[in-house]
Design a protein around this motif. Structure first.
Motif, PDB file in Angstrom:
ATOM      1  N   LEU A   1     -16.197-131.255  39.924  1.00  0.00           N
ATOM      2  CA  LEU A   1     -15.944-130.855  38.539  1.00  0.00           C
ATOM      3  C   LEU A   1     -14.445-130.760  38.272  1.00  0.00           C
ATOM      4  CD1 LEU A   1     -18.679-128.101  38.029  1.00  0.00           C
ATOM      5  CD2 LEU A   1     -18.579-130.341  36.923  1.00  0.00           C
ATOM      6  N   PHE A   2     -13.706-130.207  39.234  1.00  0.00           N
ATOM      7  CA  PHE A   2     -12.258-130.063  39.058  1.00  0.00           C
ATOM      8  C   PHE A   2     -11.596-131.422  38.838  1.00  0.00           C
ATOM      9  CE2 PHE A   2      -7.953-130.108  40.760  1.00  0.00           C
ATOM     10  CZ  PHE A   2      -7.364-129.046  40.090  1.00  0.00           C
ATOM     11  N   ASN A   3     -11.900-132.383  39.694  1.00  0.00           N
ATOM     12  CA  ASN A   3     -11.284-133.701  39.583  1.00  0.00           C
ATOM     13  C   ASN A   3     -11.697-134.424  38.309  1.00  0.00           C
ATOM     14  OD1 ASN A   3      -9.934-133.387  42.021  1.00  0.00           O
ATOM     15  ND2 ASN A   3     -11.519-134.382  43.219  1.00  0.00           N
ATOM     16  N   HIS A   4     -12.926-134.220  37.890  1.00  0.00           N
ATOM     17  CA  HIS A   4     -13.390-134.858  36.655  1.00  0.00           C
ATOM     18  C   HIS A   4     -12.634-134.310  35.450  1.00  0.00           C
ATOM     19  CE1 HIS A   4     -16.091-137.260  34.318  1.00  0.00           C
ATOM     20  NE2 HIS A   4     -16.571-136.230  33.651  1.00  0.00           N
ATOM     21  N   GLY A   5     -12.430-133.017  35.423  1.00  0.00           N
ATOM     22  CA  GLY A   5     -11.749-132.404  34.279  1.00  0.00           C
ATOM     23  C   GLY A   5     -10.270-132.722  34.223  1.00  0.00           C
TER      24      GLY A   5
END
Length: 479
Positions: free
Chosen positions: A142-146
Motif C-alpha cells: 500500500l505504501f509503494n502504491h500511494g
C-alpha cells in the motif's frame, strides 16, 4: 563598477555587486528578453567526442496523460510569471556553484537528489528498518502504491506548468548571453570549473559554463524536483503518523554504513559509481522528511540547474498531492486488517486456506442473475452456494432456471451446428479425393495400356516384357 547593488532573493545571502568578481561594468549586455526567455535546447556531449542537441522531453503529458489523484487542469493554483532579472539571477547561480565546488558535503547531495529512484530507495528501505517490528508486507504494498501515485501526479502538474511558462535554463543564459558579450571579447567567471569528477573553483569563459549535474531537457520553471519531494514529504508523514501511532520517519542514513545501493561493494574499485550514487564523500544523514524535501529543492540551486523562484514554485504547486495519496490508499484498504499478516522474523508464517468449498458463480452468471426481478441472488441468497445445481423444485423462482435452460439450449444448438458442419466438410473432402484417384488411374491405363502393335510393327516378347516393366515402374511412381 556602478554604485553598490544589494541582492537578497528568497533568503539568499546578500551579494554586493561592487565586490563580486563576476559583476559586469555594464549589465545591459546580459539582457534576456522576447523569445530569448523561452527554453532552448542545450548542446551535450558524452566526454568521448559525441555531441547531441536536446529535445524537450514529453511536453504533452501535463495536458494529455491520465491523472490518478488530481487533474492538473483543475488545480486552483496558477503559478505567476517569476519575472526574473536574468542578470542578477545569473550572478546568484554563478556564486552558488562557486560555493558548491568548495563544499564537499554538497557534492553527494546534488548527485543523490538528482536521481529520484535513489530518493525512493532511501525512503522505502528506511521504512523497513525503522518500523520493522510492525511494518507488514501488505503495508509495504500500500505504501509503494500511494507514494507512486503522488509522484506520478506531481510530474504531470510540474510538466504542465513547465510547458505553459517555457522558460530558459541558467546554463543557456550564461553560456549564450554572457558568453557572447562584446566586453573583452568574452566574459570570464570565477566559479565551478565544470569538471564533475574533480570539482574546484577556477576562472573559466562564460561560454564554457556548466551546471554541477546534467541539465535535463525540459524548461526551467517550476522545479519538478521540489514538486516531487514535497509530495514525498506529505505522503510519508501522513502514512507513518496514521499507521505507526503518530511516529515520523527519521534519521535516514545514505551511503557507507547505511542504505547505499552498492556504494560499499563497488565504489572502491569504481569511484565514478560512488559519484553517481551520491556517496563519493561517504554519504550523509537526512533528519526527517521535512529536511529531505528542503534539501531536495535546494540541491537544484546548489547545482545551478534552476533560478531561485523555481524551487518554491514547485513546492507550492504540489502541495496537497501527498495527502491525497494517503487518502487514496486509505480508501483502498477500506478499514481492513488485511487478514492474516506476517511480520518478518516475528511469529509464525500465515497458513494457506484449506477451504475447498464450491466457488461463487462466474462473472457472466453474476451479471445475468442480479438483473432479474425478485432474483434470489439480489435478495441475498446466492444460487451458487449449494453444491448441486438448483432446480425448479428447490428454487424460489423459476425465472432463474428458465434463463439457465434457455442459455443451455442455445449452446446445444450452436454445438450441433458446428458438428454438422464438420461432418459435411469431411464428406466433401473424401468425395474430392475419390474423384482425383479415379481420374489418375484412368489416365495411366490410356497412356501405358498393353497393345499388340506399335505403328504396324509387330511386338516381340522382349518388347512386351520391356513395356510391362516400364508400365509397372510408371504406376509405382504415380502411386
Amino acid at each position: 563598477h556602478p554604485t553598490a547593488t544589494h541582492i537578497n532573493i528568497a533568503g539568499e545571502t546578500e551579494i554586493q555587486q561592487e565586490n563580486n568578481d563576476n559583476a559586469s561594468e555594464d549589465p545591459t549586455y546580459f539582457t534576456v528578453e522576447g523569445n530569448d526567455k523561452y527554453w532552448q535546447p542545450l548542446l551535450e556531449d558524452d566526454g568521448k567526442g559525441y555531441f547531441s542537441r536536446q529535445e524537450h522531453v514529453t511536453p504533452h503529458i501535463g495536458f494529455h496523460a491520465k491523472h490518478k489523484l488530481r487533474d492538473p487542469s483543475l488545480n486552483s493554483l496558477s503559478l505567476p510569471d517569476p519575472q526574473y532579472d536574468y542578470y542578477l539571477e545569473s550572478l546568484l547561480v554563478i556564486d552558488r556553484l562557486k560555493n558548491s565546488a568548495k563544499d564537499t558535503s554538497r557534492w553527494d547531495k546534488i548527485s543523490f537528489y538528482d536521481k529520484k529512484f535513489l530518493v525512493r530507495l532511501l525512503i522505502q528501505e528506511a521504512m523497513k528498518q525503522q518500523f520493522q517490528d510492525t511494518y507488514t508486507f501488505e503495508d509495504e504494498l500500500l505504501f509503494n502504491h500511494g507514494i507512486g501515485a503522488a509522484e506520478y501526479d506531481s510530474i504531470l502538474h510540474a510538466w504542465r506548468h513547465k510547458v505553459e511558462h517555457d522558460l530558459v535554463r541558467p546554463t543557456t543564459v550564461i553560456q549564450k548571453y554572457w558568453g557572447s558579450a562584446i566586453q573583452n571579447g568574452n566574459v570570464t567567471l570565477q566559479t565551478f570549473n565544470g569538471d564533475r569528477k574533480m570539482p574546484k573553483v577556477q576562472t573559466i569563459h562564460a561560454r564554457d559554463f556548466q551546471a554541477f549535474a546534467r541539465v535535463m531537457p525540459h524548461s526551467e520553471y517550476p522545479s519538478g524536483s521540489s514538486c516531487i519531494c514535497q509530495s514525498y514529504y506529505e505522503y510519508v508523514d501522513a502514512f507513518t503518523q496514521n499507521t505507526f501511532n503518530g511516529q515520523l520517519l527519521k534519521e535516514m542514513q545514505w551511503g557507507y554504513g547505511g542504505i547505499d545501493f552498492g556504494c560499499d561493494d563497488r565504489s572502491v574499485l569504481d569511484p565514478s559509481r560512488a559519484d553517481f550514487l551520491g556517496c563519493k564523500q561517504g554519504g550523509f544523514v537526512v533528519e526527517n522528511m521535512a529536511a529531505l524535501s528542503e534539501e531536495c529543492g535546494e540541491s537544484r540551486l546548489w547545482g545551478g540547474m534552476h533560478f531561485t523562484k523555481s524551487v518554491d514554485a514547485g513546492r507550492d504547486l504540489c502541495k496537497g498531492l501527498g495527502t491525497m495519496g494517503w487518502e487514496y490508499v486509505t480508501k483502498i484498504r477500506n478499514g481492513s486488517d488485511l487478514g492474516s499478516t506476517n511480520i518478518r522474523g516475528v511469529g509464525e508464517r500465515p497458513q494457506c486456506s484449506t477451504d475447498t468449498a464450491r466457488p461463487t458463480p462466474s462473472p457472466s452468471m453474476a451479471k445475468i442473475i442480479p438483473s432479474m426481478t425478485n432474483s434470489p441472488i439480489s435478495s441475498g441468497s446466492g444460487a451458487g452456494s449449494d453444491s448441486t445445481r438448483p432446480n425448479d423444485k428447490d428454487s424460489p423462482s423459476g425465472s432463474e432456471v428458465n434463463m439457465i435452460d434457455s442459455s443451455t439450449t442455445k449452446r446445444t444448438k450452436e454445438t450441433g451446428a458446428l458438428v454438422l458442419a464438420t461432418i459435411l466438410g469431411l464428406f466433401v473432402g473424401i468425395l474430392a479425393a475419390s474423384v482425383v484417384f479415379i481420374f489418375v488411374h484412368k489416365r495411366n491405363n490410356n497412356i501405358n495400356g498393353p497393345t499388340s502393335s506399335d505403328g504396324g510393327r509387330n511386338i516381340t516378347n522382349s518388347d512386351h516384357t520391356s513395356n510391362q516393366t516400364k508400365q509397372e515402374s510408371f504406376r509405382e511412381n504415380n502411386v
